[in-house]
Design an enzyme around this catalytic site. Structure first.
Site, PDB file in Angstrom:
ATOM      1  N   GLY A   1     -46.836  -5.656  19.171  1.00 29.18           N
ATOM      2  CA  GLY A   1     -48.194  -5.222  19.523  1.00 29.18           C
ATOM      3  C   GLY A   1     -48.269  -4.913  21.013  1.00 29.18           C
TER       4      GLY A   1
ATOM      5  N   ARG B   1     -49.036 -24.285  23.458  1.00 28.07           N
ATOM      6  CA  ARG B   1     -47.938 -23.902  24.338  1.00 28.07           C
ATOM      7  C   ARG B   1     -47.323 -25.151  24.957  1.00 28.07           C
ATOM      8  NH1 ARG B   1     -50.697 -18.652  27.112  1.00 28.07           N
ATOM      9  NH2 ARG B   1     -52.574 -19.772  26.556  1.00 28.07           N
TER      10      ARG B   1
ATOM     11  N   ARG C   1     -42.828 -13.534  15.369  1.00 27.42           N
ATOM     12  CA  ARG C   1     -43.353 -13.277  16.713  1.00 27.42           C
ATOM     13  C   ARG C   1     -43.680 -11.799  16.919  1.00 27.42           C
ATOM     14  NH1 ARG C   1     -41.569 -17.916  20.325  1.00 27.42           N
ATOM     15  NH2 ARG C   1     -42.116 -16.700  22.146  1.00 27.42           N
TER      16      ARG C   1
ATOM     17  N   ASN D   1     -44.416 -16.769  31.428  1.00 28.86           N
ATOM     18  CA  ASN D   1     -45.155 -18.004  31.096  1.00 28.86           C
ATOM     19  C   ASN D   1     -45.986 -18.524  32.270  1.00 28.86           C
ATOM     20  OD1 ASN D   1     -42.634 -17.787  29.448  1.00 28.86           O
ATOM     21  ND2 ASN D   1     -43.602 -19.476  28.351  1.00 28.86           N
TER      22      ASN D   1
ATOM     23  N   VAL E   1     -46.442 -26.430  27.932  1.00 27.69           N
ATOM     24  CA  VAL E   1     -46.917 -27.251  29.053  1.00 27.69           C
ATOM     25  C   VAL E   1     -48.097 -28.121  28.613  1.00 27.69           C
ATOM     26  CG1 VAL E   1     -47.957 -27.206  31.353  1.00 27.69           C
ATOM     27  CG2 VAL E   1     -46.066 -25.662  30.819  1.00 27.69           C
TER      28      VAL E   1
ATOM     29  N   TYR F   1     -47.104 -10.151  17.948  1.00 22.25           N
ATOM     30  CA  TYR F   1     -47.438 -10.236  19.381  1.00 22.25           C
ATOM     31  C   TYR F   1     -46.516  -9.315  20.186  1.00 22.25           C
ATOM     32  CZ  TYR F   1     -48.377 -12.511  23.914  1.00 22.25           C
ATOM     33  OH  TYR F   1     -48.728 -12.783  25.225  1.00 22.25           O
TER      34      TYR F   1
ATOM     35  N   ARG G   1     -37.384 -21.526  30.335  1.00 20.48           N
ATOM     36  CA  ARG G   1     -38.528 -20.682  30.665  1.00 20.48           C
ATOM     37  C   ARG G   1     -38.733 -20.788  32.173  1.00 20.48           C
ATOM     38  NH1 ARG G   1     -37.638 -19.692  26.055  1.00 20.48           N
ATOM     39  NH2 ARG G   1     -39.103 -19.434  24.327  1.00 20.48           N
TER      40      ARG G   1
ATOM     41  N   ASN H   1     -48.981 -28.924  25.524  1.00 24.97           N
ATOM     42  CA  ASN H   1     -48.532 -29.899  24.516  1.00 24.97           C
ATOM     43  C   ASN H   1     -47.917 -31.127  25.181  1.00 24.97           C
ATOM     44  OD1 ASN H   1     -49.267 -28.422  22.303  1.00 24.97           O
ATOM     45  ND2 ASN H   1     -47.215 -28.261  21.423  1.00 24.97           N
TER      46      ASN H   1
HETATM   47  P1  NAD Z   1     -55.966 -17.060  25.910  1.00 27.35           P
HETATM   48  O1  NAD Z   1     -55.710 -17.148  24.466  1.00 27.35           O
HETATM   49  O2  NAD Z   1     -56.427 -18.272  26.646  1.00 27.35           O
HETATM   50  O3  NAD Z   1     -56.996 -15.907  26.240  1.00 27.35           O
HETATM   51  C1  NAD Z   1     -57.132 -14.749  25.462  1.00 27.35           C
HETATM   52  C2  NAD Z   1     -58.614 -14.401  25.395  1.00 27.35           C
HETATM   53  O4  NAD Z   1     -58.768 -13.201  24.626  1.00 27.35           O
HETATM   54  C3  NAD Z   1     -59.443 -15.484  24.683  1.00 27.35           C
HETATM   55  O5  NAD Z   1     -60.612 -15.737  25.420  1.00 27.35           O
HETATM   56  C4  NAD Z   1     -59.766 -14.851  23.325  1.00 27.35           C
HETATM   57  O6  NAD Z   1     -60.959 -15.345  22.761  1.00 27.35           O
HETATM   58  C5  NAD Z   1     -59.828 -13.380  23.693  1.00 27.35           C
HETATM   59  N1  NAD Z   1     -59.609 -12.470  22.566  1.00 27.35           N
HETATM   60  C6  NAD Z   1     -58.617 -12.530  21.643  1.00 27.35           C
HETATM   61  N2  NAD Z   1     -58.726 -11.493  20.780  1.00 27.35           N
HETATM   62  C7  NAD Z   1     -59.809 -10.755  21.186  1.00 27.35           C
HETATM   63  C8  NAD Z   1     -60.447  -9.582  20.712  1.00 27.35           C
HETATM   64  N3  NAD Z   1     -59.997  -8.926  19.637  1.00 27.35           N
HETATM   65  N4  NAD Z   1     -61.545  -9.137  21.377  1.00 27.35           N
HETATM   66  C9  NAD Z   1     -62.015  -9.784  22.461  1.00 27.35           C
HETATM   67  N5  NAD Z   1     -61.467 -10.906  22.947  1.00 27.35           N
HETATM   68  C10 NAD Z   1     -60.370 -11.391  22.317  1.00 27.35           C
HETATM   69  O7  NAD Z   1     -54.612 -16.498  26.578  1.00 27.35           O
HETATM   70  P2  NAD Z   1     -54.195 -16.369  28.100  1.00 27.35           P
HETATM   71  O8  NAD Z   1     -53.051 -17.253  28.344  1.00 27.35           O
HETATM   72  O9  NAD Z   1     -55.380 -16.446  28.983  1.00 27.35           O
HETATM   73  O10 NAD Z   1     -53.623 -14.866  28.099  1.00 27.35           O
HETATM   74  C11 NAD Z   1     -54.399 -13.779  28.566  1.00 27.35           C
HETATM   75  C12 NAD Z   1     -53.596 -12.499  28.436  1.00 27.35           C
HETATM   76  O11 NAD Z   1     -52.394 -12.599  29.204  1.00 27.35           O
HETATM   77  C13 NAD Z   1     -53.173 -12.182  26.999  1.00 27.35           C
HETATM   78  O12 NAD Z   1     -53.268 -10.793  26.783  1.00 27.35           O
HETATM   79  C14 NAD Z   1     -51.716 -12.614  26.957  1.00 27.35           C
HETATM   80  O13 NAD Z   1     -50.984 -11.869  26.019  1.00 27.35           O
HETATM   81  C15 NAD Z   1     -51.275 -12.331  28.373  1.00 27.35           C
HETATM   82  N6  NAD Z   1     -50.150 -13.198  28.747  1.00 27.35           N
HETATM   83  C16 NAD Z   1     -50.347 -14.523  29.003  1.00 27.35           C
HETATM   84  C17 NAD Z   1     -49.259 -15.330  29.288  1.00 27.35           C
HETATM   85  C18 NAD Z   1     -49.421 -16.791  29.589  1.00 27.35           C
HETATM   86  O14 NAD Z   1     -48.407 -17.484  29.754  1.00 27.35           O
HETATM   87  N7  NAD Z   1     -50.616 -17.319  29.708  1.00 27.35           N
HETATM   88  C19 NAD Z   1     -47.961 -14.783  29.308  1.00 27.35           C
HETATM   89  C20 NAD Z   1     -47.815 -13.434  29.016  1.00 27.35           C
HETATM   90  C21 NAD Z   1     -48.907 -12.647  28.747  1.00 27.35           C
HETATM   91  N1  UDP Z   2     -41.793 -25.834  22.798  1.00 28.50           N
HETATM   92  C1  UDP Z   2     -41.386 -27.141  22.603  1.00 28.50           C
HETATM   93  N2  UDP Z   2     -42.323 -28.063  22.238  1.00 28.50           N
HETATM   94  C2  UDP Z   2     -43.635 -27.746  22.083  1.00 28.50           C
HETATM   95  C3  UDP Z   2     -44.055 -26.413  22.300  1.00 28.50           C
HETATM   96  C4  UDP Z   2     -43.100 -25.467  22.646  1.00 28.50           C
HETATM   97  O1  UDP Z   2     -40.198 -27.475  22.740  1.00 28.50           O
HETATM   98  O2  UDP Z   2     -44.427 -28.655  21.772  1.00 28.50           O
HETATM   99  C5  UDP Z   2     -40.781 -24.834  23.231  1.00 28.50           C
HETATM  100  C6  UDP Z   2     -40.776 -23.541  22.423  1.00 28.50           C
HETATM  101  O3  UDP Z   2     -39.982 -23.646  21.289  1.00 28.50           O
HETATM  102  C7  UDP Z   2     -40.199 -22.577  23.456  1.00 28.50           C
HETATM  103  C8  UDP Z   2     -40.731 -23.103  24.790  1.00 28.50           C
HETATM  104  O4  UDP Z   2     -41.085 -24.461  24.552  1.00 28.50           O
HETATM  105  O5  UDP Z   2     -38.799 -22.659  23.464  1.00 28.50           O
HETATM  106  C9  UDP Z   2     -41.947 -22.347  25.312  1.00 28.50           C
HETATM  107  O6  UDP Z   2     -42.882 -22.281  24.264  1.00 28.50           O
HETATM  108  P1  UDP Z   2     -44.330 -21.655  24.458  1.00 28.50           P
HETATM  109  O7  UDP Z   2     -44.966 -21.587  23.117  1.00 28.50           O
HETATM  110  O8  UDP Z   2     -45.049 -22.370  25.540  1.00 28.50           O
HETATM  111  O9  UDP Z   2     -44.068 -20.199  25.045  1.00 28.50           O
HETATM  112  P2  UDP Z   2     -43.127 -18.978  24.580  1.00 28.50           P
HETATM  113  O10 UDP Z   2     -42.125 -19.433  23.557  1.00 28.50           O
HETATM  114  O11 UDP Z   2     -44.055 -17.948  24.056  1.00 28.50           O
HETATM  115  O12 UDP Z   2     -42.457 -18.596  25.848  1.00 28.50           O
END
Ligand code: NAD
Ligand code: UDP
Length: 326
Positions: free
Chosen positions: A152, A190, A146, A178, A192, A149, A215, A194
């Site tokens: 990074g 992810r 992990r 989340n 939800v 991510y 979560r 799935n």
């Molecule tokens: P997502 O994967 O649906 O969207 C990410 C977008 O970024 C995609 O459209 C992808 O094509 C684009 N992308 C990836 N690499 C790129 C690059 N090098 N150049 C240009 N575009 C690029 O994810 P999301 O859930 O919409 O998340 C959006 C942001 O929010 C992310 O930075 C993620 O880390 C952050 N975030 C999301 C969650 C969540 O639960 N959804 C939680 C924490 C942080």
């Molecule tokens: N998870 C799960 N079944 C799935 C996908 C995910 O039990 O089909 C679990 C995963 O191991 C984690 C939690 O659900 O404990 C949330 O996972 P997700 O990938 O959505 O987000 P993150 O772990 O990045 O918070």
């Protein structure tokens, strides 16, 4: 006389799940929106209805390369967010967070734009502090699967604060917990999406581990409000600030709720827990409440109902897509 023009807003990752909702909302607010995306996990279908709008522009661009545009505000959302997608090409994931942050911060510095970073609760890793507040420094394994991510995103936060201290760049850092809702991809991986896809197809619900890990899930509309509130906050407020819903739930409870809301015949099956999977996660959102006057309004159950309705529509339109994603 100079005409007042709408604010020009760049949204990197604008074709993704969160980004597409943000594009839509900012356009509705009268802004000029430039969406930059390399479509790694994004989907043109998410923004198809916006193309042709006179204040919307779409640019295929990878943020690991510099970008020269004139904008007033930048929402830096580009980065795959689902573990299966960010672990598929981990080097590119780190490059997107780190090189991407350098490029977007360089742009913000040049054009004097305010830049918001979509950071994550993953900066807290597998936390020993519960709930997590912004003062907690986190417990991240720097060499695990992990890390591309988590580290990074942590390095991106460092860059944001160094640009702020060194160059006076106006920054805002959101630690997003989340988030879920319509437009998650059926093959997103992810939890939800799935569970909903599995339940709607009456296939086994795959709980990783014992399902007691927790979560806290935030509905996408609430998150978009939070991001905009942060961008509009006083210029001396940089964050980091937690954005999320403090309603904590075990993965097992989530599975049962999804089965019920989908009226599904699915049974639960257990699979092995991925390495470094955090045991618990819940945001302390007192800072967001105080400074941004923001809190989420959609309960997990209400948000799930809307998300199930979205996937049901997709299921009736494209049975194959859903089946192939399982
Ligand atoms: P997502 O994967 O649906 O969207 C990410 C977008 O970024 C995609 O459209 C992808 O094509 C684009 N992308 C990836 N690499 C790129 C690059 N090098 N150049 C240009 N575009 C690029 O994810 P999301 O859930 O919409 O998340 C959006 C942001 O929010 C992310 O930075 C993620 O880390 C952050 N975030 C999301 C969650 C969540 O639960 N959804 C939680 C924490 C942080
Ligand atoms: N998870 C799960 N079944 C799935 C996908 C995910 O039990 O089909 C679990 C995963 O191991 C984690 C939690 O659900 O404990 C949330 O996972 P997700 O990938 O959505 O987000 P993150 O772990 O990045 O918070």
């Amino acid at each position: 006389m100079r005409q007042m023009r709408p604010a020009r807003i760049l949204i990197t990752g604008g074709a993704g799940f969160l980004g597409s909702h943000l594009c839509e909302r900012l356009l509705a607010d009268g802004m000029d929106v430039l969406c930059a995306d390399n479509f790694y996990t994004g989907d043109k279908a998410h923004i198809a209805s916006l193309c042709g709008h006179p204040r919307f522009e779409l640019l295929r661009h990878d943020i690991t390369f510099p970008l020269y545009v004139e904008v007033d505000e930048i929402y830096n959302l580009a980065c795959p967010a689902s573990p299966i997608h960010y672990q598929f090409d981990p080097v590119q994931t780190t490059k997107t967070s780190v090189h991407g942050a350098i490029n977007m911060l360089g742009l913000a510095k040049r054009v004097k734009a305010t830049i918001l970073q979509a950071s994550t609760s993953e900066v807290y890793g597998d936390p020993e502090v519960h709930p997590q507040d912004e003062n907690y420094w986190g417990r991240v394994n720097p060499i695990g699967p992990r890390a591309c991510y988590d580290e990074g995103k942590r390095c991106a936060e460092t860059l944001f604060f160094d640009y702020h201290r060194q160059h006076n760049t106006n920054i805002k850092v959101a630690r997003i917990f989340n988030t879920f809702g319509p437009r998650m991809r059926p093959d997103d991986g992810r939890v939800v999406s799935n569970f909903i896809v599995q339940a709607l197809c009456n296939k086994p619900i795959t709980i990783y581990g014992d399902g007691n890990q927790t979560r806290s899930f935030c509905f996408v509309d609430d998150m978009v409000e939070g991001l905009i509130a942060l961008m509009c906050s006083p210029s001396d407020f940089t964050g980091p600030v937690n954005l999320g819903n403090p309603e904590e739930c075990s993965i097992h409870t989530l599975a049962e709720m999804v089965i019920e809301l989908c009226s599904s015949r699915s049974k639960i099956c257990h699979q092995s827990l991925p390495p470094d999977d955090p045991r618990q996660r819940r945001p302390d959102i007192h800072l967001a409440e105080k400074v941004l006057d923001w809190q989420p309004h959609t309960s997990l159950r209400e948000g799930l109902k809307k998300t199930v309705a979205y996937f049901e529509q997709g299921l009736s339109k494209n049975q194959n897509l859903l089946n192939n994603s399982l």
